[in-house]
Design a protein around this motif. Sequence first.
Motif, PDB file in Angstrom:
ATOM      1  N   ASP A   3       0.846  -1.184   0.000  1.00  0.00           N
ATOM      2  CA  ASP A   3       0.000   0.000   0.000  1.00  0.00           C
ATOM      3  C   ASP A   3       0.884   1.238   0.000  1.00  0.00           C
ATOM      4  N   VAL A   4       0.469   2.239  -0.729  1.00  0.00           N
ATOM      5  CA  VAL A   4       1.272   3.447  -0.871  1.00  0.00           C
ATOM      6  C   VAL A   4       0.403   4.654  -0.626  1.00  0.00           C
ATOM      7  N   GLY A   5       0.902   5.579   0.196  1.00  0.00           N
ATOM      8  CA  GLY A   5       0.262   6.873   0.358  1.00  0.00           C
ATOM      9  C   GLY A   5       0.895   7.845  -0.612  1.00  0.00           C
ATOM     10  N   MET A   6       0.100   8.741  -1.158  1.00  0.00           N
ATOM     11  CA  MET A   6       0.646   9.679  -2.131  1.00  0.00           C
ATOM     12  C   MET A   6      -0.042  11.023  -1.986  1.00  0.00           C
ATOM     13  N   THR A   7       0.751  12.088  -2.043  1.00  0.00           N
ATOM     14  CA  THR A   7       0.209  13.440  -2.085  1.00  0.00           C
ATOM     15  C   THR A   7       0.863  14.171  -3.252  1.00  0.00           C
ATOM     16  N   ALA A  22       4.756   7.536  -0.130  1.00  0.00           N
ATOM     17  CA  ALA A  22       5.112   6.931   1.150  1.00  0.00           C
ATOM     18  C   ALA A  22       4.652   5.477   1.174  1.00  0.00           C
ATOM     19  N   LEU A  24       4.044   1.905   2.618  1.00  0.00           N
ATOM     20  CA  LEU A  24       3.718   1.513   3.977  1.00  0.00           C
ATOM     21  C   LEU A  24       4.967   1.052   4.720  1.00  0.00           C
ATOM     22  N   THR A  28       9.163   8.570   3.376  1.00  0.00           N
ATOM     23  CA  THR A  28       8.553   9.265   2.245  1.00  0.00           C
ATOM     24  C   THR A  28       9.613   9.684   1.233  1.00  0.00           C
TER      25      THR A  28
END
Length: 129
Positions: A3-7, A22, A24, A28
């Motif tokens: 899983d990847v966070g992205m902004t 970012a 998991l 970042t």
Amino acid sequence: MPDVGMTIQVAHDRTATAIEIAPLGQSTQRLLLRLDELDTLISELGNARSKMVEGHSPPDFEKEEVIISTVANAKWYIRASPPTGILVAFYHPKFGPVGFTLPGDKIARIVSFLTDRFILQPTQSAEQN
């Protein structure tokens, strides 16, 4: 794939875009891109997407709810290459210059459709009876 966070943020002066990824449990990663670099990334992502959907049927626009990224009053361009067909291109704010080609038989269907829907339709009169 994890899983990847992205902004994604656009600089106040609109000269660059910052993409922070970012994964998991990892630190970042920040990527700063100018417009031309962002265009290249979008193009390469499009190439990757194209490979991923090879062999899949495109959605049936008449039967499925398909989300379409539309643009109004776009700058557009048409180039005819008889008898092979035409190129229709336009500027999409999300994707930049995009276009498609159509062979002669499809052009005839479009012209017929538009003629039936718009040219042959009676216009409403401003007069009241």
